[in-house]
Design a protein around this motif. Structure first.
Motif, PDB file in Angstrom:
ATOM      1  N   ARG A  81       0.759  -1.099  -0.019  1.00 28.07           N
ATOM      2  CA  ARG A  81      -0.228  -0.053   0.068  1.00 28.07           C
ATOM      3  C   ARG A  81       0.977   1.315   0.066  1.00 28.07           C
ATOM      4  O   ARG A  81       0.654   2.386  -0.662  1.00 28.07           O
ATOM      5  CB  ARG A  81      -0.709  -0.024   1.352  1.00 28.07           C
ATOM      6  CG  ARG A  81      -1.894   1.136   1.133  1.00 28.07           C
ATOM      7  CD  ARG A  81      -3.280   0.655   1.834  1.00 28.07           C
ATOM      8  NE  ARG A  81      -4.182   1.700   1.525  1.00 28.07           N
ATOM      9  CZ  ARG A  81      -5.377   1.764   2.056  1.00 28.07           C
ATOM     10  NH1 ARG A  81      -5.479   1.233   3.323  1.00 28.07           N
ATOM     11  NH2 ARG A  81      -6.256   2.591   1.680  1.00 28.07           N
ATOM     12  N   PRO A 115       5.787   7.456   3.268  1.00 30.62           N
ATOM     13  CA  PRO A 115       5.516   8.959   2.967  1.00 30.62           C
ATOM     14  C   PRO A 115       4.670   9.568   3.978  1.00 30.62           C
ATOM     15  O   PRO A 115       3.863   8.861   4.669  1.00 30.62           O
ATOM     16  CB  PRO A 115       4.467   8.837   1.765  1.00 30.62           C
ATOM     17  CG  PRO A 115       4.988   7.626   1.150  1.00 30.62           C
ATOM     18  CD  PRO A 115       5.194   6.748   2.253  1.00 30.62           C
ATOM     19  N   SER A 124       1.359   6.987  -6.722  1.00 30.31           N
ATOM     20  CA  SER A 124       0.572   7.881  -7.035  1.00 30.31           C
ATOM     21  C   SER A 124       0.908   9.456  -6.695  1.00 30.31           C
ATOM     22  O   SER A 124       0.449  10.404  -7.462  1.00 30.31           O
ATOM     23  CB  SER A 124      -1.008   7.696  -6.194  1.00 30.31           C
ATOM     24  OG  SER A 124      -0.711   8.135  -4.898  1.00 30.31           O
ATOM     25  N   ILE A 125       1.903   9.697  -6.053  1.00 30.96           N
ATOM     26  CA  ILE A 125       2.502  10.789  -5.691  1.00 30.96           C
ATOM     27  C   ILE A 125       3.379  11.235  -6.633  1.00 30.96           C
ATOM     28  O   ILE A 125       3.438  12.387  -7.246  1.00 30.96           O
ATOM     29  CB  ILE A 125       3.006  11.022  -4.384  1.00 30.96           C
ATOM     30  CG1 ILE A 125       2.138  10.701  -3.192  1.00 30.96           C
ATOM     31  CG2 ILE A 125       3.620  12.398  -4.152  1.00 30.96           C
ATOM     32  CD1 ILE A 125       2.718  10.563  -1.610  1.00 30.96           C
ATOM     33  N   ALA A 184       3.314  10.376  -9.725  1.00 31.63           N
ATOM     34  CA  ALA A 184       3.042  10.765 -10.858  1.00 31.63           C
ATOM     35  C   ALA A 184       2.802  12.139 -11.048  1.00 31.63           C
ATOM     36  O   ALA A 184       2.943  12.604 -12.274  1.00 31.63           O
ATOM     37  CB  ALA A 184       1.442  10.097 -10.932  1.00 31.63           C
ATOM     38  N   ALA A 209       9.191  12.160  -6.033  1.00 28.66           N
ATOM     39  CA  ALA A 209       8.931  11.295  -5.046  1.00 28.66           C
ATOM     40  C   ALA A 209       8.970   9.795  -5.367  1.00 28.66           C
ATOM     41  O   ALA A 209       8.951   8.871  -4.371  1.00 28.66           O
ATOM     42  CB  ALA A 209       7.495  11.640  -4.585  1.00 28.66           C
ATOM     43  N   ALA A 210       9.405   9.471  -6.602  1.00 30.19           N
ATOM     44  CA  ALA A 210       9.652   7.834  -6.958  1.00 30.19           C
ATOM     45  C   ALA A 210      10.654   7.421  -6.484  1.00 30.19           C
ATOM     46  O   ALA A 210      11.952   7.954  -6.152  1.00 30.19           O
ATOM     47  CB  ALA A 210       9.932   7.958  -8.274  1.00 30.19           C
ATOM     48  N   ALA A 222       1.973   1.758  -3.783  1.00 30.25           N
ATOM     49  CA  ALA A 222       0.933   2.460  -4.331  1.00 30.25           C
ATOM     50  C   ALA A 222       0.798   3.889  -4.217  1.00 30.25           C
ATOM     51  O   ALA A 222       0.600   4.737  -5.115  1.00 30.25           O
ATOM     52  CB  ALA A 222      -0.186   1.649  -4.325  1.00 30.25           C
ATOM     53  N   PHE A 223       0.840   4.186  -2.941  1.00 31.73           N
ATOM     54  CA  PHE A 223       0.710   5.630  -2.416  1.00 31.73           C
ATOM     55  C   PHE A 223       1.740   6.550  -2.972  1.00 31.73           C
ATOM     56  O   PHE A 223       1.480   7.421  -3.473  1.00 31.73           O
ATOM     57  CB  PHE A 223       0.624   5.431  -0.796  1.00 31.73           C
ATOM     58  CG  PHE A 223       0.132   6.956  -0.403  1.00 31.73           C
ATOM     59  CD1 PHE A 223      -1.223   7.209  -0.290  1.00 31.73           C
ATOM     60  CD2 PHE A 223       1.270   7.653   0.197  1.00 31.73           C
ATOM     61  CE1 PHE A 223      -1.474   8.656   0.522  1.00 31.73           C
ATOM     62  CE2 PHE A 223       0.710   8.977   0.699  1.00 31.73           C
ATOM     63  CZ  PHE A 223      -0.390   9.388   0.695  1.00 31.73           C
ATOM     64  N   ARG A 224       2.961   5.764  -2.663  1.00 35.44           N
ATOM     65  CA  ARG A 224       4.097   6.717  -3.237  1.00 35.44           C
ATOM     66  C   ARG A 224       4.058   6.932  -4.721  1.00 35.44           C
ATOM     67  O   ARG A 224       4.343   7.900  -5.327  1.00 35.44           O
ATOM     68  CB  ARG A 224       5.410   5.999  -2.633  1.00 35.44           C
ATOM     69  CG  ARG A 224       6.616   6.827  -3.332  1.00 35.44           C
ATOM     70  CD  ARG A 224       7.907   6.544  -2.721  1.00 35.44           C
ATOM     71  NE  ARG A 224       8.130   6.384  -1.315  1.00 35.44           N
ATOM     72  CZ  ARG A 224       8.247   7.574  -0.705  1.00 35.44           C
ATOM     73  NH1 ARG A 224       8.450   8.818  -1.428  1.00 35.44           N
ATOM     74  NH2 ARG A 224       8.434   7.760   0.639  1.00 35.44           N
ATOM     75  N   PHE A 258       4.710  14.451  -8.990  1.00 36.69           N
ATOM     76  CA  PHE A 258       6.021  14.879  -8.517  1.00 36.69           C
ATOM     77  C   PHE A 258       7.027  13.887  -8.733  1.00 36.69           C
ATOM     78  O   PHE A 258       7.219  13.026  -7.739  1.00 36.69           O
ATOM     79  CB  PHE A 258       5.503  15.224  -6.952  1.00 36.69           C
ATOM     80  CG  PHE A 258       6.762  16.091  -6.586  1.00 36.69           C
ATOM     81  CD1 PHE A 258       7.322  17.280  -6.942  1.00 36.69           C
ATOM     82  CD2 PHE A 258       7.284  15.509  -5.274  1.00 36.69           C
ATOM     83  CE1 PHE A 258       8.204  18.047  -6.305  1.00 36.69           C
ATOM     84  CE2 PHE A 258       8.221  16.321  -4.506  1.00 36.69           C
ATOM     85  CZ  PHE A 258       8.982  17.601  -5.194  1.00 36.69           C
TER      86      PHE A 258
END
Lengths: 133, 148
Positions: B26, B55, B33-34, B36, B41-42, B29-31, B38
């Motif tokens: 989870r 995060p 989406s950020i 995408a 943040a990858a 997936a959250f990271r 910014f």
């Protein structure tokens, strides 16, 4: 006191443009399926001209913006107010400056997120800077 | 904005204590989406290292856990997910007391207060398995369409 000086500005960063797919991906990852962020009719009834991006998506970007600032060590606190909408298709300008230095190497940052030249998020972060660790 | 009670547990009625987790899948997936919006943040970003693998705003996902959300909506008496009042996020405060490590379980004590009929404040105090406080969240919402 070493480290960032009061008044120092972080390099500004532009994020987005934020698309519906970005909002959907965030909603799926966060479990936040608030229809306000996917249904234009619900957005309109709530008083928005278009679908607004989740404030927490912007806050998430702001948190990464702060934490990836080279002097940043640990994040102690992050407070955000969502003062204006970011709509689908908007780019968002993130800016921050050092507002104060605290005890033990703490550093207070004031942040803004702007879309279409208007404030969308105002935030304050308290961090511990690496040079003071 | 900086107040002593920032991110505080706050007043209000306790809705329950819930087990929440920093599930690695989870978090990923959250990271993503950020990242995408910014890309720095990858995980593979060459940007400055970040101490916490979780995060900073990840704890907000716990409000969407089915049990937590169900308790909140029942207490609010609305269901914005079924065409009821719109739930508009006005403010979020998060205070960090200890690093959140992936793969751990925590206990989240969730409280709700209603400072006005159209306003709701959700406060969450998250403690680790030893009972030490890890994170406090405070969320302010406007319930548009819920005005009397």
């Amino acid at each position: 006191m070493s480290g960032p000086a009061v008044g120092e500005r972080l390099p500004a960063v532009m994020v987005g443009p934020i698309g519906l797919a970005d909002i959907a991906a965030y909603a799926a990852a966060a479990g936040d399926d608030n229809p306000l962020h996917r249904d234009p009719e619900i957005a309109r009834r709530a008083g928005f001209a278009a679908i607004p991006a989740p404030g927490m998506l912007l806050m998430a970007a702001m948190s990464e913006y702060v934490c990836r600032w080279p002097p940043a060590g640990s994040l102690l606190r992050l407070d955000a107010k969502f003062v204006g909408p970011v709509f689908v298709g908007d780019e968002v300008l993130l800016e921050a400056r050092v507002a104060a230095r605290g005890e033990g190497g703490a550093c207070i940052l004031r942040l803004t997120a702007k879309a279409r030249g208007k404030l969308s998020v105002v935030a304050e972060a308290e961090i511990r800077v690496r040079s003071a660790l | 904005m900086s107040t002593p009670e920032s991110g505080g547990a706050g007043d209000g009625r306790e809705l329950g204590r819930f087990v929440v987790r920093t599930a690695p899948e989870r978090i990923a997936a959250f990271r993503a989406s950020i990242a995408a919006i910014f890309p720095a943040a990858a995980p593979e970003s060459a940007a400055a290292p970040v101490e916490a693998a979780v995060p900073p705003t990840f704890p907000i996902v716990w409000l969407a856990e089915p049990e937590v959300r169900g308790a909140l909506l029942a207490a609010l008496g609305i269901d914005p997910f079924a065409g009821g009042a719109a739930l508009i996020h006005l403010e979020q405060r998060i205070a960090y007391f200890a690093p959140l490590e992936p793969g751990r379980a925590f206990e989240a004590a969730v409280r709700l207060s209603r400072p006005a009929p159209e306003r709701a404040t959700v406060s969450v105090e998250v403690r680790d398995a030893e009972g030490s406080i890890a994170v406090r969240l405070a969320s302010e919402f406007l319930l548009r369409g819920a005005e009397p």
